[in-house]
Design a protein around this motif. Structure first.
Motif, PDB file in Angstrom:
ATOM      1  N   SER A  63       0.806  -1.221   0.000  1.00  0.00           N
ATOM      2  CA  SER A  63       0.000   0.000   0.000  1.00  0.00           C
ATOM      3  C   SER A  63       0.842   1.276   0.000  1.00  0.00           C
ATOM      4  O   SER A  63       0.295   2.370   0.024  1.00  0.00           O
ATOM      5  CB  SER A  63      -0.934   0.003   1.218  1.00  0.00           C
ATOM      6  N   THR A  64       2.157   1.138  -0.039  1.00  0.00           N
ATOM      7  CA  THR A  64       3.048   2.294   0.031  1.00  0.00           C
ATOM      8  C   THR A  64       3.626   2.615  -1.342  1.00  0.00           C
ATOM      9  O   THR A  64       4.065   1.723  -2.065  1.00  0.00           O
ATOM     10  CB  THR A  64       4.205   2.011   1.016  1.00  0.00           C
ATOM     11  N   ASP A  65       3.642   3.879  -1.667  1.00  0.00           N
ATOM     12  CA  ASP A  65       4.315   4.338  -2.879  1.00  0.00           C
ATOM     13  C   ASP A  65       5.786   4.494  -2.518  1.00  0.00           C
ATOM     14  O   ASP A  65       6.157   5.431  -1.795  1.00  0.00           O
ATOM     15  CB  ASP A  65       3.718   5.669  -3.336  1.00  0.00           C
ATOM     16  N   VAL A  66       6.617   3.574  -2.976  1.00  0.00           N
ATOM     17  CA  VAL A  66       8.040   3.611  -2.593  1.00  0.00           C
ATOM     18  C   VAL A  66       8.725   4.888  -3.067  1.00  0.00           C
ATOM     19  O   VAL A  66       9.788   5.237  -2.561  1.00  0.00           O
ATOM     20  CB  VAL A  66       8.820   2.358  -3.061  1.00  0.00           C
ATOM     21  N   ASN A  67       8.098   5.602  -4.005  1.00  0.00           N
ATOM     22  CA  ASN A  67       8.679   6.873  -4.444  1.00  0.00           C
ATOM     23  C   ASN A  67       8.544   7.964  -3.389  1.00  0.00           C
ATOM     24  O   ASN A  67       9.194   8.992  -3.487  1.00  0.00           O
ATOM     25  CB  ASN A  67       8.027   7.332  -5.756  1.00  0.00           C
ATOM     26  N   THR A  68       7.686   7.743  -2.378  1.00  0.00           N
ATOM     27  CA  THR A  68       7.501   8.735  -1.321  1.00  0.00           C
ATOM     28  C   THR A  68       8.247   8.378  -0.040  1.00  0.00           C
ATOM     29  O   THR A  68       8.268   9.171   0.896  1.00  0.00           O
ATOM     30  CB  THR A  68       6.008   8.915  -0.992  1.00  0.00           C
ATOM     31  N   LYS A 121      15.420   1.972  -2.171  1.00  0.00           N
ATOM     32  CA  LYS A 121      14.129   1.831  -2.836  1.00  0.00           C
ATOM     33  C   LYS A 121      14.049   0.470  -3.537  1.00  0.00           C
ATOM     34  O   LYS A 121      13.047  -0.224  -3.463  1.00  0.00           O
ATOM     35  CB  LYS A 121      13.912   2.956  -3.846  1.00  0.00           C
ATOM     36  N   CYS A 144       9.283  -6.756  -1.269  1.00  0.00           N
ATOM     37  CA  CYS A 144       7.875  -6.961  -1.611  1.00  0.00           C
ATOM     38  C   CYS A 144       7.722  -8.128  -2.581  1.00  0.00           C
ATOM     39  O   CYS A 144       6.869  -8.993  -2.391  1.00  0.00           O
ATOM     40  CB  CYS A 144       7.293  -5.688  -2.207  1.00  0.00           C
TER      41      CYS A 144
END
Length: 81
Positions: A28-33, A42, A49
């Motif tokens: 559920s996480t945007d790894v870009n953030t 990253k 994952c």
């Protein structure tokens, strides 16, 4: 990420609740953030994952929202911080 037998690996045993919480967060996480100091961090999160998806027991990757909530509660129960 394909695993080559010549590449050193590490086996990690996780408490089931930790695995559920981590997998849910990664999905559920945007790894870009996510704050990083090196691009490899990253990539390592993305690799983690995909390893969950590839190697994790279906018991972890197909949890219901109720099971995820219970795992989050169990992991947070005695955090001490």
């Amino acid at each position: 990420m394909a695993l080559d037998e010549d590449i050193p690996t590490v086996n990690i045993r996780l408490w089931r609740a930790d695995a559920i919480v981590l997998f849910d967060w990664l999905m559920s996480t945007d790894v870009n953030t996510v704050p990083i100091t090196h691009p490899a961090q990253k990539q390592a999160l993305a690799d983690l994952c995909s390893r969950f998806e590839w190697a994790a027991d279906d018991d972890v990757i197909s949890c219901t929202q109720e099971e995820i909530a219970a795992a989050q509660e169990a992991v947070a129960k005695d955090m001490g911080w």
